[in-house]
Design a protein around this motif. Structure first.
Motif, PDB file in Angstrom:
ATOM      1  N   ARG A 188       8.975 -30.953 -26.116  1.00 40.12           N
ATOM      2  CA  ARG A 188       9.168 -30.214 -24.861  1.00 40.12           C
ATOM      3  C   ARG A 188      10.313 -30.820 -24.059  1.00 40.12           C
ATOM      4  O   ARG A 188      11.058 -30.119 -23.392  1.00 40.12           O
ATOM      5  CB  ARG A 188       7.886 -30.255 -24.020  1.00 40.12           C
ATOM      6  N   ASN A 253       2.504 -22.794 -12.271  1.00 44.07           N
ATOM      7  CA  ASN A 253       2.179 -23.835 -11.286  1.00 44.07           C
ATOM      8  C   ASN A 253       1.378 -23.242 -10.138  1.00 44.07           C
ATOM      9  O   ASN A 253       0.424 -23.844  -9.652  1.00 44.07           O
ATOM     10  CB  ASN A 253       3.460 -24.461 -10.732  1.00 44.07           C
ATOM     11  N   ALA A 257      -2.337 -24.223  -8.814  1.00 42.24           N
ATOM     12  CA  ALA A 257      -2.633 -24.583  -7.420  1.00 42.24           C
ATOM     13  C   ALA A 257      -3.660 -23.630  -6.819  1.00 42.24           C
ATOM     14  O   ALA A 257      -4.360 -23.972  -5.863  1.00 42.24           O
ATOM     15  CB  ALA A 257      -1.336 -24.564  -6.601  1.00 42.24           C
ATOM     16  N   ASP A 296       2.941 -18.119  -3.359  1.00 44.20           N
ATOM     17  CA  ASP A 296       1.492 -18.131  -3.532  1.00 44.20           C
ATOM     18  C   ASP A 296       0.801 -18.570  -2.248  1.00 44.20           C
ATOM     19  O   ASP A 296       1.432 -19.145  -1.364  1.00 44.20           O
ATOM     20  CB  ASP A 296       1.091 -19.042  -4.701  1.00 44.20           C
ATOM     21  N   GLY A 300      -0.337 -25.673  -1.300  1.00 39.88           N
ATOM     22  CA  GLY A 300       0.981 -26.267  -1.082  1.00 39.88           C
ATOM     23  C   GLY A 300       1.240 -27.440  -2.018  1.00 39.88           C
ATOM     24  O   GLY A 300       0.317 -28.006  -2.590  1.00 39.88           O
ATOM     25  N   ILE A 305       4.909 -35.739  -3.641  1.00 36.56           N
ATOM     26  CA  ILE A 305       5.876 -35.475  -4.713  1.00 36.56           C
ATOM     27  C   ILE A 305       6.890 -34.401  -4.319  1.00 36.56           C
ATOM     28  O   ILE A 305       7.700 -33.975  -5.136  1.00 36.56           O
ATOM     29  CB  ILE A 305       5.178 -35.034  -6.028  1.00 36.56           C
ATOM     30  N   MET A 309       9.660 -33.196  -7.136  1.00 33.75           N
ATOM     31  CA  MET A 309       8.889 -32.368  -8.080  1.00 33.75           C
ATOM     32  C   MET A 309       9.741 -31.758  -9.192  1.00 33.75           C
ATOM     33  O   MET A 309       9.217 -31.388 -10.230  1.00 33.75           O
ATOM     34  CB  MET A 309       8.126 -31.277  -7.337  1.00 33.75           C
ATOM     35  N   VAL A 314       7.276 -35.785 -13.342  1.00 32.39           N
ATOM     36  CA  VAL A 314       6.609 -35.892 -12.045  1.00 32.39           C
ATOM     37  C   VAL A 314       5.590 -34.767 -11.947  1.00 32.39           C
ATOM     38  O   VAL A 314       5.939 -33.586 -12.008  1.00 32.39           O
ATOM     39  CB  VAL A 314       7.615 -35.788 -10.874  1.00 32.39           C
ATOM     40  N   GLY A 316       1.708 -33.493 -10.052  1.00 32.64           N
ATOM     41  CA  GLY A 316       0.748 -33.747  -8.990  1.00 32.64           C
ATOM     42  C   GLY A 316      -0.638 -33.267  -9.391  1.00 32.64           C
ATOM     43  O   GLY A 316      -1.514 -33.136  -8.547  1.00 32.64           O
ATOM     44  N   ARG A 317      -0.822 -32.968 -10.675  1.00 33.80           N
ATOM     45  CA  ARG A 317      -2.138 -32.459 -11.065  1.00 33.80           C
ATOM     46  C   ARG A 317      -2.608 -33.137 -12.354  1.00 33.80           C
ATOM     47  O   ARG A 317      -1.791 -33.575 -13.176  1.00 33.80           O
ATOM     48  CB  ARG A 317      -2.102 -30.947 -11.236  1.00 33.80           C
ATOM     49  N   GLY A 320      -1.153 -32.505 -16.099  1.00 34.05           N
ATOM     50  CA  GLY A 320       0.204 -31.950 -16.054  1.00 34.05           C
ATOM     51  C   GLY A 320       1.173 -32.919 -16.691  1.00 34.05           C
ATOM     52  O   GLY A 320       1.024 -34.137 -16.555  1.00 34.05           O
ATOM     53  N   THR A 326      11.215 -28.971 -14.264  1.00 34.70           N
ATOM     54  CA  THR A 326      12.477 -29.495 -14.816  1.00 34.70           C
ATOM     55  C   THR A 326      13.094 -28.453 -15.737  1.00 34.70           C
ATOM     56  O   THR A 326      14.293 -28.164 -15.662  1.00 34.70           O
ATOM     57  CB  THR A 326      12.225 -30.784 -15.623  1.00 34.70           C
ATOM     58  N   PHE A 350       8.782 -20.464  -3.864  1.00 35.83           N
ATOM     59  CA  PHE A 350       9.883 -20.934  -4.706  1.00 35.83           C
ATOM     60  C   PHE A 350      10.919 -19.826  -4.733  1.00 35.83           C
ATOM     61  O   PHE A 350      10.605 -18.679  -5.015  1.00 35.83           O
ATOM     62  CB  PHE A 350       9.401 -21.243  -6.123  1.00 35.83           C
TER      63      PHE A 350
END
Ligand code: ATP
Ligand code: MG
Length: 357
Positions: A188, A253, A257, A296, A300, A305, A309, A314, A316-317, A320, A326, A350
């Motif tokens: 990946r 993502n 969330a 969404d 948030g 991060i 992000m 990097v 936050g979950r 992940g 990236t 986004f």
């Protein structure tokens, strides 16, 4: 209306993202570019009838700079100032002013850069540089890991064939399994650079609809995927599959969330397209750009991060790998575009910007 024909080449100033004027040493405005006209909220004709000294809340530093530059006392004068704007009552705009000599005698160039814009451009450039360095590091590292990994896996397989006791082959299975997992991660990491871009005509709404169908197939209940399209957006040259992947990563993502809200049944994802005019990103000014929002109503992006992000690895979950954004960014950058994010609890947006022909 374009800039004056009596100044050859001045038409190009209309393409600039900064405000530019030509003035006499006394401050009479001879020419103003399109950006100045837009920012000041005053027509070019009106600007060109007046004095540049009238544009600033405090004209004294500009008067001094014009005099000193025209009199050859200094080559360039620089200072910060507040620019007045119309309609009356509009907030004054903090600008950095640069006064310099022009090729014409008795004509001085006055350039004004919105200070916030300057800091934003600086920050964008810094973040971009850092992201590039990071990506290169990760890519090199991935290559380094990839080669010995095949050897480790192969050796474990050979060893397994030699083993007499089945309990011991549990260990070789762990080695093989973990090597495969690492291999998938490395693949990946290297993915965006493996397949060459396949360029064709892209209809952004086809891209959005595909993503919408994929997301709805995955979350048939509890998630509403709203679309709000500007159907006048023209097709552009690009790689459809790459863009689907980019939008899908961002939408995924959002669904992660939104997990709690999906369970509660009030999760919302919006795909919105717009045309943006005269926008500046990645240090270029574009006459037309596509603006695609993926929004969404989740909690948030975690504060910790937020400014990292887009960097590889990097996350936050839980679970992940920190590669989705990236990859999305790499794909969008390959379309000369950029991704911005604006996030607060209850509303994360986004925004993908891509130049249009
Ligand atoms: N819409 C969003 N709402 C809240 N947090 C988000 C949102 N989008 C991204 N994030 C945060 O940004 C992090 C990085 O996202 P990214 O897609 O790069 O990696 P990941 O989702 O953790 O892993 P991967 O996509 O590789 O499986 C996420 O882990 C999440 O914490
Ligand atoms: Mg992700």
């Amino acid at each position: 209306m374009s800039a004056d024909a009596s100044f050859p080449g001045f038409g190009a100033f209309d393409q600039l993202a900064t405000m530019v004027a030509v003035a006499t040493p006394e401050g009479r405005c001879l020419l103003a570019n399109a950006t100045l006209e837009n920012m000041a909220g005053v027509s070019r004709r009106a600007l060109q009838r007046g004095s540049v000294l009238d544009w600033l809340a405090d004209p004294a530093p500009l008067r001094d700079a014009l005099r000193m530059v025209a009199g050859n006392e200094v080559m360039v004068g620089r200072f910060d100032a507040l620019m007045k704007r119309l309609p009356l009552g509009s907030a004054e705009l903090p600008v950095h002013v640069i006064v310099s000599q022009s090729d014409f005698p008795d004509h001085v160039l006055v350039e004004m850069i919105e200070i916030e814009q300057q800091t934003r451009l600086d920050r964008e450039e810094r973040v971009h540089g850092l992201a590039q360095a990071n990506k290169e590091l990760v890519r090199n590292l991935a290559h380094e890991i990839k080669n010995p990994l095949g050897g480790i896996r192969g050796a474990a397989q050979l060893l397994e064939m030699e083993l007499r006791s089945p309990e011991l082959s549990e260990y070789t299975q762990v080695i093989i399994h973990e090597a495969d997992r690492l291999q998938a991660l490395v693949d990946r990491l290297l993915a965006p650079h493996r397949r060459p871009q396949v360029v064709g005509d892209v209809n952004i709404h086809e891209v959005c609809e595909r993503v919408r169908a994929l997301i709805l197939a995955e979350y048939p209940r509890g998630l509403q995927v709203e679309r709000d399209y500007d159907t006048s957006i023209p097709e552009f040259r690009g790689d459809r599959e790459q863009l689907i992947q980019a939008v899908l990563n961002i939408a995924h993502n959002a669904t992660h969330a939104l997990a709690e809200r999906i369970a509660a049944g009030d999760a919302q994802l919006v795909l919105r397209t717009r045309i943006a005019r005269q926008v500046t990103f990645t240090k270029h000014r574009y006459r037309l750009a596509l603006e695609l929002h993926i929004q969404d109503n989740g909690p948030g992006v975690p504060e910790a991060i937020r400014d990292r992000m887009f960097h590889p690895l990097v996350s936050g979950r839980d679970g992940g790998s920190g590669l989705g954004l990236t990859l999305a960014q790499t794909f969008v950058q390959q379309h000369q575009g950029t991704i911005e994010c604006d996030s607060m609890p209850g509303r994360t947006d986004f925004k993908i910007l891509i130049p249009l022909p």
